[in-house]
Design an enzyme around this catalytic site. Structure first.
Site, PDB file in Angstrom:
ATOM      1  N   ASN A 186       0.187  -1.053  -0.104  1.00 37.61           N
ATOM      2  CA  ASN A 186      -0.121  -0.143  -0.212  1.00 37.61           C
ATOM      3  C   ASN A 186       0.466   1.126   0.120  1.00 37.61           C
ATOM      4  O   ASN A 186       0.429   2.500   1.519  1.00 37.61           O
ATOM      5  CB  ASN A 186      -1.624   0.469   1.377  1.00 37.61           C
ATOM      6  CG  ASN A 186      -2.234   1.047   0.718  1.00 37.61           C
ATOM      7  OD1 ASN A 186      -2.648   1.640  -0.293  1.00 37.61           O
ATOM      8  ND2 ASN A 186      -2.704   1.730   1.928  1.00 37.61           N
ATOM      9  N   LEU A 187       1.474   1.505  -0.870  1.00 37.91           N
ATOM     10  CA  LEU A 187       3.102   2.334  -1.210  1.00 37.91           C
ATOM     11  C   LEU A 187       2.601   3.502  -1.090  1.00 37.91           C
ATOM     12  O   LEU A 187       1.817   4.151  -2.181  1.00 37.91           O
ATOM     13  CB  LEU A 187       3.968   1.799  -1.692  1.00 37.91           C
ATOM     14  CG  LEU A 187       4.737   0.334  -1.563  1.00 37.91           C
ATOM     15  CD1 LEU A 187       5.822   0.108  -2.976  1.00 37.91           C
ATOM     16  CD2 LEU A 187       5.099   0.293  -0.730  1.00 37.91           C
ATOM     17  N   HIS A 213       7.693   6.029   0.765  1.00 36.30           N
ATOM     18  CA  HIS A 213       8.101   4.851   0.581  1.00 36.30           C
ATOM     19  C   HIS A 213       8.777   4.571  -0.793  1.00 36.30           C
ATOM     20  O   HIS A 213       9.721   3.971  -0.547  1.00 36.30           O
ATOM     21  CB  HIS A 213       7.018   3.714   0.448  1.00 36.30           C
ATOM     22  CG  HIS A 213       6.024   3.122   0.965  1.00 36.30           C
ATOM     23  ND1 HIS A 213       4.793   3.315   1.640  1.00 36.30           N
ATOM     24  CD2 HIS A 213       6.170   2.138   2.928  1.00 36.30           C
ATOM     25  CE1 HIS A 213       4.155   2.751   2.657  1.00 36.30           C
ATOM     26  NE2 HIS A 213       5.379   1.418   3.375  1.00 36.30           N
ATOM     27  N   GLN A 219      12.036   7.636   8.886  1.00 30.89           N
ATOM     28  CA  GLN A 219      12.196   8.075  10.296  1.00 30.89           C
ATOM     29  C   GLN A 219      11.045   8.714  11.071  1.00 30.89           C
ATOM     30  O   GLN A 219      10.713   8.378  12.282  1.00 30.89           O
ATOM     31  CB  GLN A 219      12.601   9.387  10.075  1.00 30.89           C
ATOM     32  CG  GLN A 219      13.827   8.988  10.019  1.00 30.89           C
ATOM     33  CD  GLN A 219      14.676   9.791  10.087  1.00 30.89           C
ATOM     34  OE1 GLN A 219      14.369  11.288  10.584  1.00 30.89           O
ATOM     35  NE2 GLN A 219      16.479  10.430   9.982  1.00 30.89           N
ATOM     36  N   GLN A 243      11.391   2.311  15.179  1.00 28.72           N
ATOM     37  CA  GLN A 243      11.211   0.690  14.953  1.00 28.72           C
ATOM     38  C   GLN A 243      12.715   0.749  14.182  1.00 28.72           C
ATOM     39  O   GLN A 243      13.187   0.275  14.248  1.00 28.72           O
ATOM     40  CB  GLN A 243      10.059   0.772  13.307  1.00 28.72           C
ATOM     41  CG  GLN A 243      10.684  -0.261  12.692  1.00 28.72           C
ATOM     42  CD  GLN A 243       9.407  -0.064  11.565  1.00 28.72           C
ATOM     43  OE1 GLN A 243       8.333  -1.181  11.317  1.00 28.72           O
ATOM     44  NE2 GLN A 243       9.591  -0.171  10.876  1.00 28.72           N
TER      45      GLN A 243
END
Length: 280
Positions: A32-33, A37, A150, A155
């Site tokens: 689902n870019l 991305h 970021q 993560q």
């Protein structure tokens, strides 16, 4: 762009690139870019000869009653966008390929302490799932460099620590958050927002910006500033999960004005959970 759907096909392609002396860049995603991305792909291309992306909606990082089943799958559009940005290959494994024995007996990778804070405190097992799948993808792709956004600040910190602890020979590049014109951080989950919620959503980043200025002005103790910002979030229609002024490296709560700091926040708007951050 090559579409690789099996481990054997992936390894054959990686072997060919290695024999040709290529430096390999990697962008792991859940699909689902969006523009964020594709920015990762653009940055990876600046640091590598070829870039491979992956799309895998990882069941290990979703908890009970989370959005695994409804998470958007948009493979055709994703492939079109990756091709337009010069991605050389796309790896799309299935859960059966990644976890052939099932999740209950799958070996896992867990980064202690960093993974217990913030999102880890409210999403039990989430970061275990993230670190496990990223470690497995790193072993499969064996890239020289990998790019992560970021926006997912915690993560990124966990992946950096895992790479250091497990001696992966991979350069990790954090890429600044892509934002809409009104400041909302781009996210695959933004599509869940109703029109009314989408209009309210930029307030999250605006409140972080206000808090940053209060920190720089030493307006009050940090815990007091956090509580005030949470109250402002609630007044704007959000249900805060956390809003913490933290040390950039350890992610522990910051107390010293001289520490390198980051504001980390997560809040629900309607049924959609939004996260954002801002370095101070």
């Amino acid at each position: 762009m090559q579409h690789l759907e099996s481990i054997s096909a992936l390894r054959a392609q990686i072997r060919d690139w290695r024999l040709a002396g290529k430096r390999i860049g990697f962008v792991p995603t859940m699909g689902n870019l969006h523009a964020g991305h594709f920015r990762l792909v653009d940055i990876a291309r600046q640091h590598a000869d070829v870039v491979i992306a992956s799309i895998f909606v990882n069941p290990m990082q979703f908890g009970q009653n989370e959005d695994l089943d409804k998470y958007p799958r948009t493979l055709a559009a994703d492939m079109q966008g990756l091709t337009a940005h010069g991605c050389a290959a796309l790896f799309t494994p299935t859960p059966a390929i990644m976890y052939p024995r099932g999740l209950d007996v799958q070996s896992f990778v867990e980064v202690p302490k960093l993974g217990d804070l913030h999102c880890g405190a409210s999403r039990a097992g989430h970061f275990r799932g993230v670190s496990t799948v990223v470690a497995k993808l790193f072993n499969l792709v064996q890239p020289d460099v990998a790019c992560f956004g970021q926006k997912d600040y915690q993560q990124l910190a966990i992946i950096r620590q895992m790479v250091a602890d497990l001696s992966f020979p991979i350069e990790i590049i954090g890429v600044p958050t892509e934002r809409a014109a009104d400041g909302l951080a781009l996210s695959s989950r933004n599509g869940y927002l109703t029109a009314e919620e989408r209009a309210k959503a930029p307030a999250l980043y605006q409140i972080l910006q206000q808090l940053k200025q209060q920190i720089l002005a030493a307006a009050a103790p940090y815990r007091e500033l956090e509580q005030n910002a949470k109250a402002t979030l609630q007044a704007a229609g959000f249900i805060p999960d956390y809003l913490n002024i933290s040390h950039r490296q350890t992610l522990a709560l910051a107390n010293d004005a001289n520490e390198p700091k980051v504001i980390l926040a997560a809040a629900k708007l309607g049924s959609t959970r939004l996260i954002d951050n801002l370095e101070v």
